[in-house]
Design a protein around this motif. Structure first.
Motif, PDB file in Angstrom:
ATOM      1  N   SER A  43      -2.158   6.942 -17.132  1.00 49.59           N
ATOM      2  CA  SER A  43      -3.227   6.810 -18.119  1.00 49.59           C
ATOM      3  C   SER A  43      -2.947   7.777 -19.260  1.00 49.59           C
ATOM      4  N   ALA A  44      -3.558   7.528 -20.415  1.00 49.69           N
ATOM      5  CA  ALA A  44      -3.312   8.371 -21.590  1.00 49.69           C
ATOM      6  C   ALA A  44      -3.712   9.818 -21.337  1.00 49.69           C
ATOM      7  N   GLN A  45      -4.696  10.038 -20.477  1.00 49.58           N
ATOM      8  CA  GLN A  45      -5.161  11.386 -20.189  1.00 49.58           C
ATOM      9  C   GLN A  45      -4.284  12.090 -19.150  1.00 49.58           C
ATOM     10  N   GLY A  46      -3.387  11.332 -18.527  1.00 49.83           N
ATOM     11  CA  GLY A  46      -2.510  11.910 -17.517  1.00 49.83           C
ATOM     12  C   GLY A  46      -3.187  12.173 -16.189  1.00 49.83           C
ATOM     13  N   THR A  47      -4.354  11.567 -15.959  1.00 52.76           N
ATOM     14  CA  THR A  47      -5.119  11.841 -14.743  1.00 52.76           C
ATOM     15  C   THR A  47      -5.012  10.736 -13.693  1.00 52.76           C
ATOM     16  N   LYS A  48      -4.478   9.573 -14.077  1.00 53.74           N
ATOM     17  CA  LYS A  48      -4.360   8.463 -13.149  1.00 53.74           C
ATOM     18  C   LYS A  48      -2.984   7.812 -13.277  1.00 53.74           C
ATOM     19  N   VAL A  49      -2.501   7.292 -12.176  1.00 54.68           N
ATOM     20  CA  VAL A  49      -1.263   6.525 -12.171  1.00 54.68           C
ATOM     21  C   VAL A  49      -1.512   5.210 -11.437  1.00 54.68           C
ATOM     22  N   ALA A  50      -1.107   4.108 -12.060  1.00 53.70           N
ATOM     23  CA  ALA A  50      -1.157   2.798 -11.413  1.00 53.70           C
ATOM     24  C   ALA A  50       0.269   2.360 -11.098  1.00 53.70           C
ATOM     25  N   VAL A  51       0.471   1.769  -9.939  1.00 58.13           N
ATOM     26  CA  VAL A  51       1.797   1.299  -9.538  1.00 58.13           C
ATOM     27  C   VAL A  51       1.699  -0.099  -8.950  1.00 58.13           C
ATOM     28  N   THR A  52       2.792  -0.816  -9.041  1.00 56.47           N
ATOM     29  CA  THR A  52       2.919  -2.089  -8.343  1.00 56.47           C
ATOM     30  C   THR A  52       3.504  -1.818  -6.968  1.00 56.47           C
ATOM     31  N   TRP A  53       2.875  -2.382  -5.945  1.00 60.05           N
ATOM     32  CA  TRP A  53       3.325  -2.140  -4.570  1.00 60.05           C
ATOM     33  C   TRP A  53       3.689  -3.464  -3.904  1.00 60.05           C
ATOM     34  N   GLU A  54       4.883  -3.493  -3.339  1.00 57.42           N
ATOM     35  CA  GLU A  54       5.309  -4.599  -2.486  1.00 57.42           C
ATOM     36  C   GLU A  54       5.485  -4.047  -1.080  1.00 57.42           C
ATOM     37  N   GLY A  55       4.614  -4.453  -0.177  1.00 59.92           N
ATOM     38  CA  GLY A  55       4.698  -3.973   1.193  1.00 59.92           C
ATOM     39  C   GLY A  55       5.845  -4.625   1.944  1.00 59.92           C
ATOM     40  N   ASP A  56       6.047  -4.172   3.158  1.00 65.47           N
ATOM     41  CA  ASP A  56       7.104  -4.748   3.994  1.00 65.47           C
ATOM     42  C   ASP A  56       6.579  -5.832   4.931  1.00 65.47           C
ATOM     43  N   ASP A  57       5.383  -6.364   4.593  1.00 66.18           N
ATOM     44  CA  ASP A  57       4.769  -7.395   5.432  1.00 66.18           C
ATOM     45  C   ASP A  57       4.887  -8.785   4.837  1.00 66.18           C
ATOM     46  N   GLY A  58       5.599  -8.911   3.697  1.00 69.14           N
ATOM     47  CA  GLY A  58       5.784 -10.222   3.088  1.00 69.14           C
ATOM     48  C   GLY A  58       4.632 -10.693   2.234  1.00 69.14           C
ATOM     49  N   GLN A  59       3.595  -9.894   2.064  1.00 67.98           N
ATOM     50  CA  GLN A  59       2.457 -10.283   1.239  1.00 67.98           C
ATOM     51  C   GLN A  59       2.781 -10.109  -0.241  1.00 67.98           C
ATOM     52  N   PRO A  60       2.052 -10.813  -1.140  1.00 69.85           N
ATOM     53  CA  PRO A  60       2.308 -10.676  -2.580  1.00 69.85           C
ATOM     54  C   PRO A  60       2.100  -9.241  -3.056  1.00 69.85           C
ATOM     55  N   SER A  61       2.745  -8.886  -4.140  1.00 68.13           N
ATOM     56  CA  SER A  61       2.610  -7.544  -4.697  1.00 68.13           C
ATOM     57  C   SER A  61       1.185  -7.298  -5.179  1.00 68.13           C
ATOM     58  N   SER A  62       0.781  -6.032  -5.194  1.00 68.65           N
ATOM     59  CA  SER A  62      -0.570  -5.649  -5.588  1.00 68.65           C
ATOM     60  C   SER A  62      -0.501  -4.388  -6.449  1.00 68.65           C
ATOM     61  N   ILE A  63      -1.632  -4.029  -7.063  1.00 67.14           N
ATOM     62  CA  ILE A  63      -1.717  -2.838  -7.904  1.00 67.14           C
ATOM     63  C   ILE A  63      -2.531  -1.770  -7.173  1.00 67.14           C
ATOM     64  N   TRP A  64      -1.991  -0.558  -7.136  1.00 64.24           N
ATOM     65  CA  TRP A  64      -2.674   0.567  -6.513  1.00 64.24           C
ATOM     66  C   TRP A  64      -2.821   1.695  -7.534  1.00 64.24           C
ATOM     67  N   ILE A  65      -3.887   2.480  -7.368  1.00 66.10           N
ATOM     68  CA  ILE A  65      -4.187   3.579  -8.286  1.00 66.10           C
ATOM     69  C   ILE A  65      -4.305   4.876  -7.493  1.00 66.10           C
ATOM     70  N   ARG A  66      -3.771   5.930  -8.075  1.00 71.37           N
ATOM     71  CA  ARG A  66      -4.053   7.259  -7.523  1.00 71.37           C
ATOM     72  C   ARG A  66      -4.416   8.204  -8.656  1.00 71.37           C
ATOM     73  N   SER A  67      -5.525   8.903  -8.518  1.00 71.95           N
ATOM     74  CA  SER A  67      -5.895   9.959  -9.446  1.00 71.95           C
ATOM     75  C   SER A  67      -5.280  11.275  -8.977  1.00 71.95           C
ATOM     76  N   VAL A  68      -5.071  12.184  -9.911  1.00 63.69           N
ATOM     77  CA  VAL A  68      -4.420  13.444  -9.564  1.00 63.69           C
ATOM     78  C   VAL A  68      -5.279  14.287  -8.629  1.00 63.69           C
ATOM     79  N   ASP A  69      -6.600  14.022  -8.588  1.00 60.86           N
ATOM     80  CA  ASP A  69      -7.478  14.797  -7.722  1.00 60.86           C
ATOM     81  C   ASP A  69      -7.775  14.078  -6.408  1.00 60.86           C
ATOM     82  N   GLU A  70      -7.049  12.978  -6.123  1.00 57.03           N
ATOM     83  CA  GLU A  70      -7.218  12.249  -4.872  1.00 57.03           C
ATOM     84  C   GLU A  70      -6.032  12.496  -3.958  1.00 57.03           C
TER      85      GLU A  70
END
Length: 262
Positions: A43-70
């Motif tokens: 994010s522009a504030q540098g407090t959150k990161v979003a990533v694309t995740w492909e698991g090893d279970d064959g399911q479609p890719s998804s978006i995950w978020i982590r904040s720096v305080d989580e």
């Protein structure tokens, strides 16, 4: 002559120490999801990161978020039968733009970072073979998206500017057909330029930028014809950072956008 030779020898002897220091900087894992995590977006504030995740279970890719305080990431966009990718934050970090692939259709959508309601912006060419980098970015003023797209299978990918409200688009780059094309776009901090990677093939790529107003043409920032693993602007907009194996192994490099000095 002896002084010059001695200085050159000293420089050569000291140079490995500088390289060694650069590759031993402390790195902290930010996410530890099983499978593959890629296309990170701060994010522009540098407090959150979003990533694309492909698991090893064959399911479609998804978006995950982590904040720096989580302590751990949380899902932002995941659904059965739908693949999400290429997250990009709004300037206020309250919304995410992303690509949604469902039933063979690829759409640029916007949704709250903690909600499920989606707004469609525009549809894109669905086949994305060879493109693993992020293909969307959101302008600092929130008015535009830049996307990597094309309208025919035989053409190369090019960049388009897309109105964030109406979905109206205009062409930004015109690579020569024959290569994969232009991808991984990033707005500069002032929104006046877009950097991107031009791919002749999966293993032959270089770093470019161009003005969003169409004036001044394209500027080539690397001349290595080597793989580029990601790129972005410095906070002041005077430099570009990119990951490349230009010297045989992947490192992070910097180029001054005004002078071209590396």
């Amino acid at each position: 002559a002896l002084a010059v030779a001695g200085g050159a020898l000293a420089w050569l002897l000291l140079r490995p120490a500088v390289v060694l220091k650069s590759v031993t900087e402390r790195r902290i894992p930010f996410t530890r999801l099983p499978g593959g995590e890629y296309q990170p977006a701060f994010s522009a504030q540098g407090t959150k990161v979003a990533v694309t995740w492909e698991g090893d279970d064959g399911q479609p890719s998804s978006i995950w978020i982590r904040s720096v305080d989580e302590d751990s990431p949380t899902p932002a966009a995941a659904a059965a039968g739908i693949a999400y990718s290429s997250p990009a934050w709004s300037p206020d970090a309250h919304h995410l733009a992303m690509l949604r692939k469902q039933s063979g259709t690829l759409t640029l959508v916007v949704r709250p970072d903690r909600g499920t309601a989606e707004r469609e912006v525009t549809r894109l060419f669905p086949a994305r073979y060879g493109l693993t980098a992020r293909q969307v970015d959101w302008s600092p003023d929130g008015r535009l998206f830049v996307i990597s797209d094309k309208d025919q299978a035989e053409k190369s990918f090019q960049l388009y500017l897309v109105d964030a409200q109406t979905g109206v688009r205009r062409v930004l780059t015109n690579p020569n057909d024959g290569g994969i094309g232009d991808t991984d776009p990033r707005f500069s901090p002032d929104g006046r330029r877009v950097s991107f990677v031009r791919m002749s093939s999966r293993f032959h790529q270089d770093l470019y930028s161009t003005g969003t107003d169409g004036v001044g043409g394209e500027q080539k920032h690397s001349h290595d014809d080597r793989r580029v693993g990601g790129q972005d602007w410095s906070a002041d907009g005077n430099s570009l950072y990119w990951a490349s194996d230009r010297d045989g192994q992947f490192r992070i490099w910097r180029v001054r956008t005004a002078t071209g000095a590396k």
